[in-house]
Design a protein around this motif. Structure first.
Motif, short mmCIF file in Angstrom:
data_model
loop_
_atom_site.label_atom_id
_atom_site.label_comp_id
_atom_site.label_asym_id
_atom_site.label_seq_id
_atom_site.Cartn_x
_atom_site.Cartn_y
_atom_site.Cartn_z
N MET A 100 -22.71 -70.66 -8.45
CA MET A 100 -21.94 -71.38 -7.44
C MET A 100 -21.42 -70.40 -6.40
O MET A 100 -20.86 -69.36 -6.74
CB MET A 100 -20.78 -72.13 -8.12
CG MET A 100 -20.04 -73.06 -7.18
SD MET A 100 -18.82 -74.03 -8.08
CE MET A 100 -19.88 -74.95 -9.18
N GLU A 101 -21.62 -70.74 -5.14
CA GLU A 101 -21.26 -69.83 -4.05
C GLU A 101 -20.15 -70.41 -3.19
O GLU A 101 -20.02 -71.62 -3.05
CB GLU A 101 -22.49 -69.55 -3.17
CG GLU A 101 -23.64 -68.90 -3.91
CD GLU A 101 -24.83 -68.69 -3.01
OE1 GLU A 101 -24.68 -68.91 -1.78
OE2 GLU A 101 -25.89 -68.30 -3.50
N LYS A 102 -19.37 -69.49 -2.62
CA LYS A 102 -18.33 -69.90 -1.69
C LYS A 102 -18.94 -70.15 -0.30
O LYS A 102 -19.85 -69.45 0.11
CB LYS A 102 -17.26 -68.81 -1.56
CG LYS A 102 -16.40 -68.60 -2.80
CD LYS A 102 -15.35 -67.54 -2.50
CE LYS A 102 -14.47 -67.30 -3.72
NZ LYS A 102 -13.41 -66.28 -3.44
N LEU A 103 -18.38 -71.12 0.40
CA LEU A 103 -18.77 -71.35 1.79
C LEU A 103 -17.77 -70.69 2.73
O LEU A 103 -18.14 -70.15 3.77
CB LEU A 103 -18.87 -72.85 2.07
CG LEU A 103 -19.24 -73.26 3.49
CD1 LEU A 103 -20.56 -72.62 3.91
CD2 LEU A 103 -19.31 -74.77 3.62
N PHE A 104 -16.49 -70.72 2.37
CA PHE A 104 -15.43 -70.10 3.16
C PHE A 104 -14.67 -69.08 2.31
O PHE A 104 -14.75 -69.13 1.07
CB PHE A 104 -14.46 -71.17 3.70
CG PHE A 104 -15.12 -72.25 4.51
CD1 PHE A 104 -15.67 -71.97 5.74
CD2 PHE A 104 -15.21 -73.55 4.03
CE1 PHE A 104 -16.29 -72.96 6.50
CE2 PHE A 104 -15.82 -74.55 4.75
CZ PHE A 104 -16.37 -74.25 6.00
N GLN A 105 -13.94 -68.22 3.00
CA GLN A 105 -13.14 -67.23 2.27
C GLN A 105 -11.83 -67.83 1.76
O GLN A 105 -11.24 -67.31 0.81
CB GLN A 105 -12.84 -66.03 3.19
CG GLN A 105 -14.08 -65.26 3.60
CD GLN A 105 -14.85 -64.74 2.40
OE1 GLN A 105 -14.26 -64.18 1.46
NE2 GLN A 105 -16.17 -64.91 2.42
N SER A 106 -11.41 -68.92 2.40
CA SER A 106 -10.17 -69.56 1.97
C SER A 106 -10.16 -70.99 2.47
O SER A 106 -11.01 -71.41 3.29
CB SER A 106 -8.95 -68.81 2.52
OG SER A 106 -8.91 -68.90 3.94
N MET A 107 -9.19 -71.74 1.99
CA MET A 107 -9.05 -73.13 2.41
C MET A 107 -8.67 -73.22 3.89
O MET A 107 -9.12 -74.11 4.61
CB MET A 107 -8.00 -73.82 1.54
CG MET A 107 -7.89 -75.31 1.74
SD MET A 107 -6.83 -76.08 0.49
CE MET A 107 -5.25 -75.30 0.89
N ASN A 108 -7.84 -72.30 4.34
CA ASN A 108 -7.43 -72.29 5.75
C ASN A 108 -8.62 -72.05 6.67
O ASN A 108 -8.70 -72.61 7.77
CB ASN A 108 -6.36 -71.23 5.98
CG ASN A 108 -5.04 -71.59 5.32
OD1 ASN A 108 -4.76 -72.77 5.11
ND2 ASN A 108 -4.26 -70.58 4.98
N GLU A 109 -9.55 -71.19 6.23
CA GLU A 109 -10.75 -70.95 7.04
C GLU A 109 -11.59 -72.22 7.16
O GLU A 109 -12.15 -72.52 8.21
CB GLU A 109 -11.58 -69.83 6.43
CG GLU A 109 -12.82 -69.48 7.25
CD GLU A 109 -13.69 -68.41 6.59
OE1 GLU A 109 -14.90 -68.36 6.90
OE2 GLU A 109 -13.13 -67.63 5.78
N GLY A 110 -11.65 -72.98 6.08
CA GLY A 110 -12.36 -74.25 6.13
C GLY A 110 -11.71 -75.25 7.07
O GLY A 110 -12.40 -75.98 7.79
N GLU A 111 -10.39 -75.26 7.09
CA GLU A 111 -9.68 -76.16 8.01
C GLU A 111 -9.93 -75.76 9.46
O GLU A 111 -10.14 -76.63 10.32
CB GLU A 111 -8.19 -76.14 7.69
CG GLU A 111 -7.37 -77.12 8.52
CD GLU A 111 -5.91 -77.13 8.12
OE1 GLU A 111 -5.17 -78.01 8.60
OE2 GLU A 111 -5.52 -76.27 7.31
#
Length: 482
Positions: free
Chosen positions: A1-12
Motif C-alpha cells: 500500500m502506497e501513500k498518495l500525499f505526505q499528509s492530510m493537509n497536503e491532500g486538502e
C-alpha cells in the motif's frame, strides 16, 4: 500500500488547487473523526448516495478502535473499513476521476487515500421508450444510467460470456463507454476496430453522447445514411448480442449503439417477433413495402401526373385536371416541407396542446390551402400518404434520410423526366452498394446476394428454426444451438 500525499493537509490543498476554495458549491470537503482518528472526506455533492455515506460513517464511529491501532500504514484502517467497494488510490489523476465520477475519498493523517463507490446518479426509472412501443412485450427501457443499462442486459443474458468492457472517452467529459459483447460470438476484428477508434478520440467532450460517438467511430462526415442502429429496448439489444453484434453503451444516453447494422436491420421492429411467425411476416412485408413507397411514391406520381402519355387508359384518372397557378413541383415541395415543419412543431409543442395543433394544421390549414388554390386535392393526398409511409419506418434516422432522398429523386424527375427518375434511383442504389461501414456491405444480404439470408430478411421464421448467426457479424461460432 502506497501513500498518495505526505499528509492530510497536503491532500486538502490538492483538492482546493483542483476545484478552488469556495468556488464551486458541489465540491465538498468534510473534516471528521473516524473513531478517535481525524480524517478528510472529499466528494461531489449530488453524485453520491447521502443515505449510504450517513450509514457508513455511523457504523465506523460506532467502533472502539484507537488511532494507534489504525495508523499502521493504512492497513489497519482498510481492515476496519466497513464497506465492500473500497480501494487504495496511488495516482492523483485517478483520484480526480474517481471523485468526478461520484466516488467519495477518505484521506488519513499519514496521506493514504481510499475511495468508496457510493455513486447515486440522478435519473429516471426504466420505462417503455416512445420510439419502440409494442402491443405485447416488456415495458422497460434503457435510461441515462450506464449501471442500470448494463443490469437490464445482464438480467436477460445470465451467462459468464457477457462482457462489459469499460473505456473513458474525451478529455474533459471523461465519458464512460462500455463495449458490450458475447465472448465467443462477437468478432474479434470488430472489437479491435471499435477499441482502436475509441482510443483515437482526442476531444474535450461528447456533448451529444451516442450520436457524437457514432461520428467519431465511423468518420461519418456528410453521409446521410445511419451507420449504426440505436435502440432503447434491452430485449432488442440482448437479441443482437446473441447474434454476434456489438453493443456500445454510453453513460448519460438512453440509447444503445448496435454494430454492424446494415440497411435491413433498420427496418426490423420488435413487434414482428412478438407475434406469430405468419403475422410477423405480414407486418414485415408491409413495413418493407411502406419504406419503398415512402421513397418513390411522390416522385413517381409527379412523373405520371406531368407525363400523361405514360398512363394506360384505365389509370387516366391519375393527375390533377387543373394544376392551378402554382407549378405542381412547387406545390409538392411546399406541402412536403409543411409536413416536416408540422412534425417539428409537434415535437416542441407541450403534450396537451400538440393534439389540438395537429388537428388545426391538418384540417383547417389543409382545407383552406385547397380552397384558395394553393394546393390541388391530389397533392395533399399523395403528400399525406407518403408521410404516413415514412412514419412506418422504425428507425427515426432512416426516416429522415428517406425524406432527403425523396426530394432529390423528385427534383431529378422534374428536371429530366422519366430518365431523371430512373437515373436518380440507380445512383442511390449504387451509393448504398458502395457503403461499407466496419467493412460490412450496407445492403447485405441483397448486395452481395445471399439467398438464404435474404429470405430471412423477408420472412419472419419461427424461433425453433435452426438459424445461424448472421454472416456479417463474422462470428467465430455461427452455430447458436451449441
Amino acid at each position: 500500500m502506497e501513500k498518495l500525499f505526505q499528509s492530510m493537509n497536503e491532500g486538502e490543498e490538492w483538492f482546493y488547487t483542483r476545484f478552488g476554495k469556495d468556488k464551486t458549491f458541489d465540491a465538498t470537503v468534510r473534516s471528521l473523526h473516524l473513531w478517535d482518528m481525524p480524517a478528510l472526506l472529499l466528494y461531489i455533492n449530488g453524485l453520491i448516495d447521502s443515505d449510504s455515506i450517513t450509514t457508513l460513517l455511523t457504523e465506523m464511529q460506532g467502533r472502539n478502535e484507537s488511532a494507534e491501532e489504525l495508523s499502521d500504514g493504512g492497513e489497519r484502517f482498510l481492515s476496519f473499513f466497513p464497506y465492500h467497494a473500497v480501494s487504495n488510490v496511488k495516482d492523483a489523476d485517478e483520484l480526480l476521476t474517481a471523485i468526478l465520477s461520484g466516488q467519495a475519498a477518505f484521506i488519513t493523517p499519514e496521506g493514504y487515500v481510499f475511495t468508496i463507490d457510493i455513486r447515486n446518479y440522478p435519473g429516471r426509472q426504466p420505462e417503455e421508450p416512445d420510439n419502440e412501443k409494442v402491443v405485447r412485450g416488456s415495458r422497460d427501457g434503457f435510461t441515462e444510467n450506464l449501471i442500470t443499462n448494463s443490469a437490464l442486459v445482464r438480467r436477460r443474458l445470465r451467462t459468464e460470456d457477457l462482457r462489459f468492457e469499460m473505456h473513458k472517452v474525451s478529455m474533459n467529459g471523461k465519458t464512460d463507454v462500455a463495449i458490450t459483447y458475447m465472448q465467443g460470438a462477437a468478432s474479434e476484428e470488430h472489437l479491435s476496430y471499435i477499441r482502436e477508434r475509441l482510443d483515437s478520440i482526442h476531444h474535450d467532450g461528447l456533448t451529444m453522447t451516442d450520436k457524437s460517438l457514432e461520428e467519431f467511430l465511423f468518420k461519418q462526415r456528410f453521409h446521410p445514411m445511419p451507420f449504426v442502429r440505436f435502440t432503447e429496448r434491452p430485449d432488442i439489444c440482448a437479441a443482437h448480442l446473441l447474434e454476434g453484434h456489438v453493443a456500445i453503451i454510453v453513460d448519460t444516453s438512453p440509447s444503445v449503439i448496435l454494430v454492424p447494422a446494415p440497411l435491413f436491420h433498420h427496418l426490423q421492429h420488435a413487434e414482428e417477433f412478438r407475434q406469430a411467425p405468419l403475422s410477423g411476416t405480414i407486418i414485415r412485408l408491409m413495413r418493407l413495402f411502406a419504406a419503398v413507397m415512402s421513397l418513390v411514391l411522390l416522385p413517381f406520381w409527379y412523373l405520371l401526373a406531368t407525363h400523361q402519355h405514360y398512363l394506360p387508359d384505365f389509370l387516366s384518372y391519375i393527375g390533377p385536371n387543373d394544376i392551378g397557378e402554382i407549378p405542381l413541383l412547387i406545390q409538392l415541395l411546399i406541402a412536403d416541407g409543411g409536413i416536416e415543419v408540422l412534425r417539428m412543431a409537434a415535437i416542441h409543442t407541450p403534450t396537451p396542446m400538440s393534439t389540438a395543433m395537429g388537428l388545426v394544421a391538418a384540417i383547417v390549414i389543409g382545407q383552406v390551402a385547397i380552397d384558395v388554390g394553393l394546393f390541388t386535392p391530389e397533392v395533399v393526398l399523395y403528400v399525406a400518404v407518403s408521410a404516413i409511409f415514412t412514419f412506418s419506418i422504425p428507425s427515426y434516422e432512416l426516416s429522415l434520410t428517406t425524406k432527403i432522398f425523396r426530394v432529390c429523386i423528385l427534383l431529378s424527375t422534374a428536371l429530366l423526366g422519366a430518365p431523371g427518375f430512373f437515373l436518380s434511383v440507380a445512383v442511390l442504389f449504387y451509393y448504398l452498394c458502395a457503403l461499407k461501414p466496419m467493412g460490412v456491405p450496407y445492403l447485405w444480404p441483397a448486395v452481395p446476394f445471399f439467398p438464404k439470408a435474404m429470405l430471412r430478411v423477408i420472412i419472419r421464421f419461427p424461433m425453433t428454426a435452426d438459424e445461424p448467426r448472421p454472416f456479417i457479424t463474422d462470428s467465430p461460432n455461427r452455430d447458436r444451438t451449441s
